[in-house]
Scaffold this motif. Structure first.
Motif, PDB file in Angstrom:
ATOM      1  N   LYS A 347       0.829  -1.208   0.000  1.00 17.95           N
ATOM      2  CA  LYS A 347       0.000   0.000   0.000  1.00 17.95           C
ATOM      3  C   LYS A 347       0.862   1.256   0.000  1.00 17.95           C
ATOM      4  N   ASP A 348       1.970   1.227   0.737  1.00 14.50           N
ATOM      5  CA  ASP A 348       2.864   2.382   0.784  1.00 14.50           C
ATOM      6  C   ASP A 348       3.717   2.487  -0.474  1.00 14.50           C
ATOM      7  N   ALA A 349       4.059   1.348  -1.047  1.00 16.93           N
ATOM      8  CA  ALA A 349       4.956   1.335  -2.209  1.00 16.93           C
ATOM      9  C   ALA A 349       4.403   2.157  -3.371  1.00 16.93           C
ATOM     10  N   VAL A 350       3.070   2.189  -3.528  1.00 20.35           N
ATOM     11  CA  VAL A 350       2.491   2.939  -4.653  1.00 20.35           C
ATOM     12  C   VAL A 350       2.637   4.445  -4.445  1.00 20.35           C
ATOM     13  N   ARG A 351       3.004   4.871  -3.219  1.00 19.73           N
ATOM     14  CA  ARG A 351       3.180   6.292  -2.940  1.00 19.73           C
ATOM     15  C   ARG A 351       4.643   6.677  -2.824  1.00 19.73           C
ATOM     16  N   PHE A 352       5.544   5.760  -3.146  1.00 20.19           N
ATOM     17  CA  PHE A 352       6.972   6.078  -3.119  1.00 20.19           C
ATOM     18  C   PHE A 352       7.352   6.836  -4.389  1.00 20.19           C
ATOM     19  N   PRO A 353       7.925   8.041  -4.252  1.00 18.41           N
ATOM     20  CA  PRO A 353       8.409   8.745  -5.443  1.00 18.41           C
ATOM     21  C   PRO A 353       9.693   8.091  -5.949  1.00 18.41           C
ATOM     22  N   SER A 354       9.955   8.221  -7.214  1.00 12.43           N
ATOM     23  CA  SER A 354      11.198   7.688  -7.759  1.00 12.43           C
ATOM     24  C   SER A 354      12.385   8.461  -7.177  1.00 12.43           C
ATOM     25  N   VAL A 355      13.395   7.734  -6.752  1.00 14.15           N
ATOM     26  CA  VAL A 355      14.599   8.365  -6.214  1.00 14.15           C
ATOM     27  C   VAL A 355      15.798   7.958  -7.063  1.00 14.15           C
ATOM     28  N   GLY A 356      16.676   8.920  -7.283  1.00 17.87           N
ATOM     29  CA  GLY A 356      17.828   8.679  -8.149  1.00 17.87           C
ATOM     30  C   GLY A 356      18.838   7.722  -7.544  1.00 17.87           C
ATOM     31  N   ARG A 357      18.999   7.757  -6.240  1.00 18.57           N
ATOM     32  CA  ARG A 357      19.999   6.911  -5.589  1.00 18.57           C
ATOM     33  C   ARG A 357      19.317   5.810  -4.781  1.00 18.57           C
ATOM     34  N   ARG A 358      19.819   4.606  -4.986  1.00 19.55           N
ATOM     35  CA  ARG A 358      19.292   3.455  -4.252  1.00 19.55           C
ATOM     36  C   ARG A 358      20.489   2.660  -3.740  1.00 19.55           C
ATOM     37  N   ASP A 359      21.073   3.145  -2.665  1.00 15.72           N
ATOM     38  CA  ASP A 359      22.269   2.510  -2.118  1.00 15.72           C
ATOM     39  C   ASP A 359      21.990   1.095  -1.623  1.00 15.72           C
ATOM     40  N   ILE A 360      20.753   0.873  -1.189  1.00 14.81           N
ATOM     41  CA  ILE A 360      20.323  -0.455  -0.752  1.00 14.81           C
ATOM     42  C   ILE A 360      18.963  -0.740  -1.386  1.00 14.81           C
ATOM     43  N   PRO A 361      18.589  -2.008  -1.528  1.00  9.20           N
ATOM     44  CA  PRO A 361      17.304  -2.338  -2.163  1.00  9.20           C
ATOM     45  C   PRO A 361      16.122  -1.732  -1.402  1.00  9.20           C
ATOM     46  N   ILE A 362      15.108  -1.299  -2.140  1.00 10.53           N
ATOM     47  CA  ILE A 362      13.856  -0.808  -1.565  1.00 10.53           C
ATOM     48  C   ILE A 362      12.767  -1.797  -1.987  1.00 10.53           C
ATOM     49  N   ILE A 363      12.202  -2.489  -1.012  1.00 16.06           N
ATOM     50  CA  ILE A 363      11.376  -3.675  -1.264  1.00 16.06           C
ATOM     51  C   ILE A 363      10.048  -3.553  -0.523  1.00 16.06           C
ATOM     52  N   TYR A 364       8.988  -4.111  -1.111  1.00 17.20           N
ATOM     53  CA  TYR A 364       7.731  -4.214  -0.371  1.00 17.20           C
ATOM     54  C   TYR A 364       7.328  -5.672  -0.208  1.00 17.20           C
ATOM     55  N   MET A 365       6.480  -5.912   0.783  1.00 17.86           N
ATOM     56  CA  MET A 365       6.001  -7.255   1.067  1.00 17.86           C
ATOM     57  C   MET A 365       4.607  -7.439   0.474  1.00 17.86           C
ATOM     58  N   ARG A 366       4.460  -8.418  -0.418  1.00 11.11           N
ATOM     59  CA  ARG A 366       3.168  -8.728  -1.021  1.00 11.11           C
ATOM     60  C   ARG A 366       2.365  -9.600  -0.052  1.00 11.11           C
ATOM     61  N   VAL A 367       1.144  -9.159   0.256  1.00 10.66           N
ATOM     62  CA  VAL A 367       0.282  -9.848   1.212  1.00 10.66           C
ATOM     63  C   VAL A 367      -1.028 -10.223   0.543  1.00 10.66           C
ATOM     64  N   GLU A 368      -1.519 -11.431   0.810  1.00 12.28           N
ATOM     65  CA  GLU A 368      -2.798 -11.883   0.272  1.00 12.28           C
ATOM     66  C   GLU A 368      -3.626 -12.501   1.391  1.00 12.28           C
ATOM     67  N   ILE A 369      -4.934 -12.596   1.149  1.00  8.99           N
ATOM     68  CA  ILE A 369      -5.838 -13.186   2.132  1.00  8.99           C
ATOM     69  C   ILE A 369      -5.697 -14.710   2.132  1.00  8.99           C
ATOM     70  N   GLU A 370      -5.664 -15.275   3.316  1.00  6.44           N
ATOM     71  CA  GLU A 370      -5.623 -16.726   3.487  1.00  6.44           C
ATOM     72  C   GLU A 370      -6.734 -17.104   4.461  1.00  6.44           C
ATOM     73  N   MET A 371      -7.671 -17.917   4.019  1.00  4.19           N
ATOM     74  CA  MET A 371      -8.820 -18.268   4.852  1.00  4.19           C
ATOM     75  C   MET A 371      -8.478 -19.396   5.815  1.00  4.19           C
ATOM     76  N   LEU A 372      -8.886 -19.206   7.065  1.00  2.00           N
ATOM     77  CA  LEU A 372      -8.682 -20.223   8.093  1.00  2.00           C
ATOM     78  C   LEU A 372      -9.945 -21.039   8.323  1.00  2.00           C
ATOM     79  N   SER A 373     -11.103 -20.451   8.023  1.00  2.00           N
ATOM     80  CA  SER A 373     -12.384 -21.162   8.120  1.00  2.00           C
ATOM     81  C   SER A 373     -13.376 -20.467   7.197  1.00  2.00           C
TER      82      SER A 373
END
Length: 393
Positions: A347-373
């Protein structure tokens, strides 16, 4: 920028007053005042519902299948992944689906754009914004809003239409996009559209919004109103589900189907590219966690559960739109603490502006619904909506 920062500080303080963490005489007095306004808000909400119930105010019938997905509280119940799984299942079973969203904190048309619209078409009313027509992505997150953009990105065969007037948006989706099934995103309180199925989400970590309606608590309407729902999702459950909460909800609504589910991380993905990483990458990884969601603790706990070591944390108000400098500052401070990657939410990743420098990876976690019952009941519900025979296996 200073105005936005001040607004976020006020929002954070008010939340601390609501949940009781803010101490002192000023906070205590404010809670009393909020309680008085909460009583007034309850009266207004219940009166409005009764006016619709007794058809003194009439809802609009759109002439197709309409499903609302919403909740009784404000804040993060994990609604977007539920809307996604619901829309995907309906589409895969033959429905032409459009998601109708109000586009919270999306960019409104400027006065100049509205005037041009009025001069060229002779109409004051602007058409809905089409984020996706079910074939291609047409708007960015700034124009569409965070959740609509996410949904459109993850559902290439589903239309996503944004407008505060979802009656207008629905008519547009039916006439111009040929849709036969409409999903009202965050639509439990949107009573202007009648003859629909209601799905209510309840956050297991804070199901009753501190027991009060706004502004004293987080409830939009009394919890007893969940009796309007035909299906209830209990979200953010632990492995064993939420049996006590399920029983409480069953007493409030004896007829609704109830499903327990959790938000399960599936993989990691580069914010600015297509590179994917397995969740195992987090084990032993030193990360800087940055988020602007209603419940940042849940995201941070998920990172730690997969073995990540959080060496730096930055939390912003929900729906905060990041600046380049904020991302650069996060990179700098994270690296000073030894961070090997920046981690954020989808959700936050879509609001990240492009940055010229990426000294370290910038990563998001993909989450999906998993039903328990309740998965079988959910699929049977989908089949009935699609006018197909429910499964008997």
């Amino acid at each position: 920028m200073a105005h936005k920062r001040k607004s976020e500080q006020i929002e954070t303080y008010l939340l601390s007053v609501i949940d009781g963490t803010a101490k002192g005489k000023r906070s205590a007095v404010l809670r009393v005042v909020m309680h008085m306004f909460s009583w007034l808000f309850t009266l207004i909400v219940q009166t409005r519902i009764q006016l619709y119930k007794h058809r003194i105010i009439r809802g609009n019938t759109l002439g197709c299948q309409v499903i609302s997905v919403g909740n009784l509280t404000v804040g993060g119940t994990g609604k977007t992944p539920v809307v996604e799984v619901f829309a995907r299942n309906l589409q895969q079973h033959g429905r032409k689906v459009a998601i109708l969203s109000r586009g919270y904190k999306s960019k409104e048309a400027s006065f100049r754009e509205k005037m041009i619209q009025r001069i060229t078409t002779g109409k004051i009313e602007t058409p809905p914004r089409v984020v996706s027509d079910g074939k291609r992505l047409l708007l960015d997150s700034w124009s569409a809003g965070d959740e609509p953009y996410m949904l459109a990105s993850n559902l290439p065969d589903v239309a996503v239409v944004v407008d505060k007037d979802r009656v207008k948006a629905g008519k547009y989706a039916i006439k111009e996009l040929g849709c036969d099934t409409l999903i009202l995103d965050d639509g439990f309180q949107y009573l202007k559209v009648g003859h629909r199925l209601d799905i209510a989400l309840v956050d297991s970590t804070n199901p009753f919004g501190y027991g009060h309606l706004l502004p004293r608590g987080l409830l939009r309407e009394p919890m007893r109103n969940i009796k309007r729902a035909g299906f209830i999702f209990i979200t953010k459950c632990k492995d064993g589900g939420a049996p006590e909460l399920k029983e409480q909800l069953r007493r409030l609504n004896p007829v609704a189907e109830i499903s327990e589910c959790r938000h399960a991380a599936k993989y990691l993905k580069d914010v600015f590219g297509d590179t994917k990483y397995p969740l195992e990458k987090l084990k032993g990884l030193k990360v800087a966690a940055v988020s602007a969601i209603a419940v940042p603790e849940s995201f941070e706990k998920a990172l730690e559960a997969f073995g990540a070591e959080i060496v730096y944390t930055r939390r912003f108000a929900d729906h905060h739109r990041f600046t380049q400098q904020e991302i650069i500052n996060t990179i700098n401070w994270g690296m000073k603490r030894g961070a090997e990657a920046i981690l954020t939410t989808e959700k936050d990743a879509v609001r990240f502006p492009s940055v010229g420098r990426r000294d370290i990876p910038i990563i998001y976690m993909r989450v999906e619904i998993e039903m328990l019952s309740g998965e079988e009941e959910f699929m049977d519900w989908i089949m009935r909506i699609c006018f197909k025979t429910p499964r008997n296996d």
